[in-house]
Write an enzyme that holds these catalytic residues in place. Structure first.
Site, mmCIF file in Angstrom:
data_model
loop_
_atom_site.group_PDB
_atom_site.id
_atom_site.type_symbol
_atom_site.label_atom_id
_atom_site.label_comp_id
_atom_site.label_asym_id
_atom_site.label_seq_id
_atom_site.Cartn_x
_atom_site.Cartn_y
_atom_site.Cartn_z
ATOM 1 N N GLY A 28 0.947 -1.479 0.122
ATOM 2 C CA GLY A 28 0.053 -0.011 0.032
ATOM 3 C C GLY A 28 0.913 1.457 -0.006
ATOM 4 O O GLY A 28 2.085 1.351 0.401
ATOM 5 N N ASN A 29 0.316 2.098 -0.423
ATOM 6 C CA ASN A 29 1.049 3.334 -0.277
ATOM 7 C C ASN A 29 0.059 4.768 -0.484
ATOM 8 O O ASN A 29 -1.144 4.750 -1.054
ATOM 9 C CB ASN A 29 2.193 3.708 -1.665
ATOM 10 C CG ASN A 29 1.266 3.192 -2.948
ATOM 11 O OD1 ASN A 29 0.627 3.785 -3.517
ATOM 12 N ND2 ASN A 29 1.892 1.900 -3.266
ATOM 13 N N SER A 45 9.669 3.009 -1.840
ATOM 14 C CA SER A 45 9.209 1.777 -1.944
ATOM 15 C C SER A 45 9.768 0.441 -1.369
ATOM 16 O O SER A 45 10.922 0.639 -0.576
ATOM 17 C CB SER A 45 9.810 1.208 -3.667
ATOM 18 O OG SER A 45 9.543 0.122 -3.852
ATOM 19 N N GLY A 46 8.793 -0.386 -0.684
ATOM 20 C CA GLY A 46 9.164 -1.554 -0.018
ATOM 21 C C GLY A 46 9.569 -1.258 1.549
ATOM 22 O O GLY A 46 10.201 -2.005 2.116
ATOM 23 N N SER A 74 7.815 4.700 -4.469
ATOM 24 C CA SER A 74 6.935 3.541 -4.595
ATOM 25 C C SER A 74 6.857 3.164 -6.264
ATOM 26 O O SER A 74 6.933 4.116 -7.058
ATOM 27 C CB SER A 74 5.516 3.805 -4.264
ATOM 28 O OG SER A 74 4.472 2.830 -4.748
ATOM 29 N N SER A 75 6.729 1.890 -6.315
ATOM 30 C CA SER A 75 6.834 1.507 -7.939
ATOM 31 C C SER A 75 5.427 2.018 -8.517
ATOM 32 O O SER A 75 5.274 2.113 -9.720
ATOM 33 C CB SER A 75 6.959 0.077 -8.039
ATOM 34 O OG SER A 75 5.737 -0.602 -7.240
ATOM 35 N N ASP A 76 4.363 2.214 -7.817
ATOM 36 C CA ASP A 76 3.140 2.816 -8.315
ATOM 37 C C ASP A 76 3.215 4.364 -8.460
ATOM 38 O O ASP A 76 2.171 4.828 -8.809
ATOM 39 C CB ASP A 76 1.972 2.547 -7.133
ATOM 40 C CG ASP A 76 1.709 0.954 -7.134
ATOM 41 O OD1 ASP A 76 1.349 0.491 -8.192
ATOM 42 O OD2 ASP A 76 1.743 0.721 -6.024
ATOM 43 N N HIS A 97 -3.425 3.620 -2.568
ATOM 44 C CA HIS A 97 -3.376 2.523 -3.212
ATOM 45 C C HIS A 97 -3.372 1.431 -2.053
ATOM 46 O O HIS A 97 -2.453 1.378 -1.397
ATOM 47 C CB HIS A 97 -2.373 2.312 -4.352
ATOM 48 C CG HIS A 97 -2.448 1.094 -5.040
ATOM 49 N ND1 HIS A 97 -3.652 0.398 -5.376
ATOM 50 C CD2 HIS A 97 -1.602 -0.084 -5.082
ATOM 51 C CE1 HIS A 97 -3.289 -0.766 -5.792
ATOM 52 N NE2 HIS A 97 -2.068 -0.991 -5.745
ATOM 53 N N HIS A 99 -4.045 -2.935 -1.212
ATOM 54 C CA HIS A 99 -4.670 -4.240 -1.545
ATOM 55 C C HIS A 99 -5.653 -4.717 -0.688
ATOM 56 O O HIS A 99 -5.457 -5.956 -0.223
ATOM 57 C CB HIS A 99 -3.609 -5.448 -1.796
ATOM 58 C CG HIS A 99 -2.841 -5.117 -3.106
ATOM 59 N ND1 HIS A 99 -2.459 -5.955 -4.373
ATOM 60 C CD2 HIS A 99 -1.995 -3.829 -3.430
ATOM 61 C CE1 HIS A 99 -1.900 -5.521 -5.041
ATOM 62 N NE2 HIS A 99 -1.446 -4.089 -4.773
ATOM 63 N N ASP A 122 -23.288 7.457 1.600
ATOM 64 C CA ASP A 122 -22.986 8.444 2.426
ATOM 65 C C ASP A 122 -21.250 8.780 1.888
ATOM 66 O O ASP A 122 -20.733 9.958 2.037
ATOM 67 C CB ASP A 122 -22.315 8.149 3.875
ATOM 68 C CG ASP A 122 -23.753 8.181 4.670
ATOM 69 O OD1 ASP A 122 -24.649 9.019 4.307
ATOM 70 O OD2 ASP A 122 -23.899 7.623 5.696
ATOM 71 N N HIS A 171 -6.732 -6.363 -10.184
ATOM 72 C CA HIS A 171 -5.583 -5.601 -9.379
ATOM 73 C C HIS A 171 -5.915 -5.361 -7.851
ATOM 74 O O HIS A 171 -5.890 -5.870 -6.984
ATOM 75 C CB HIS A 171 -4.915 -4.357 -10.101
ATOM 76 C CG HIS A 171 -3.554 -3.771 -9.551
ATOM 77 N ND1 HIS A 171 -2.799 -2.940 -10.105
ATOM 78 C CD2 HIS A 171 -3.252 -3.927 -8.337
ATOM 79 C CE1 HIS A 171 -2.083 -2.566 -9.373
ATOM 80 N NE2 HIS A 171 -1.875 -2.949 -8.174
ATOM 81 N N TYR A 229 -24.783 17.737 6.824
ATOM 82 C CA TYR A 229 -24.434 16.793 7.876
ATOM 83 C C TYR A 229 -23.084 16.963 8.706
ATOM 84 O O TYR A 229 -22.034 17.751 7.724
ATOM 85 C CB TYR A 229 -24.180 15.363 7.068
ATOM 86 C CG TYR A 229 -23.759 14.223 7.992
ATOM 87 C CD1 TYR A 229 -24.488 13.405 8.780
ATOM 88 C CD2 TYR A 229 -22.167 14.182 8.286
ATOM 89 C CE1 TYR A 229 -24.011 12.379 9.569
ATOM 90 C CE2 TYR A 229 -21.821 13.146 9.082
ATOM 91 C CZ TYR A 229 -22.542 12.244 9.669
ATOM 92 O OH TYR A 229 -22.258 11.105 10.613
#
Length: 231
Positions: A28-29, A45-46, A74-76, A97, A99, A122, A171, A229
């Site tokens: 995740g990132n 990354s990582g 990050s690779s993303d 992002h 998973h 909502d 993905h 709200y």
């Protein structure tokens, strides 16, 4: 420039991810965008979340150049960059992002998440979209950039702030919002409604979801010029 503010916001949002239960390992990132400077900070990354510091965040410009930071981003990163280019003018300042498991289940099935109840309404103004499958040449080319392209393609004609999340086919989910904290909140909300949808379909496979009037009521009371709200 040391980009202190976006580094701190980005680090805080990334550290929040595992606390929500949205990530396993380092899957995740989060990125945070400064539209005035034309750069964004993103998780390296990582790197384990527990070890993250603001100084570790990598700062990247909208051309994809690293402008500050000693670690690999990050690779993303190209996907985040593509989304800021497309959605930045709509007010998107942060992209997440993950998973997360229930949202990934819908992505792996190539299924949208229909609006089955008011919890969903909502946060999302209707069905959470899913992208088309990527073509082999997209996968074998600039994969992460092309991932962003299929998201942008899917959002043609949609306001990204009405639907602040997407499922990338096969993905997983991307979510976004006006700040790092809000983007993480919406990634969490996405996982919650995905979990609820799976359970609802297990009980009632033919459930058709809520009415348009109930969707409008719940979304618009929290969003837009007539929202009432909250404080």
């Amino acid at each position: 420039m040391n980009y202190k503010d976006i580094r701190e916001e980005c680090c805080e949002a990334n550290i929040a991810l595992p606390k929500t239960g949205l990530v396993d390992l380092t899957f995740g990132n989060v990125s945070v965008y400064d539209p005035q400077a034309g750069v964004f900070a993103i998780k390296p990354s990582g790197v384990d979340y527990a070890a993250l510091r603001p100084a570790d965040m990598v700062v990247v410009d909208l051309d994809g150049n690293i402008v500050d930071g000693s670690l690999k981003p990050s690779s993303d990163t190209p996907t985040h960059r593509r989304l800021f280019l497309a959605f930045g003018e709509a007010g998107v300042r942060s992209v997440v992002h993950t998973h997360s498991r229930c949202a990934v289940a819908f992505a792996q099935a190539g299924r949208e998440i229909p609006c089955l109840g008011t919890t969903h309404a909502d946060h999302f103004y209707g069905t959470v979209p899913v992208t088309r499958e990527m073509f082999p040449e997209e996968i074998q080319g600039e994969y992460e950039w092309e991932t962003g392209n299929v998201i942008v393609e899917r959002f043609e004609g949609l306001n990204p702030m009405d639907f602040p999340a997407v499922l990338v086919n096969g993905h997983g989910p991307f979510a976004w919002n006006v700040s790092g904290a809000k983007a993480v909140e919406y990634a969490h909300a996405l996982e919650i409604v995905a979990d609820m949808a799976i359970k609802t379909f297990a009980i009632a496979p033919n459930c058709h979801g809520i009415s348009r009037s109930l969707l409008d009521k719940h979304f618009l009371r929290k969003h837009g010029k007539d929202a009432y709200y909250g404080q």
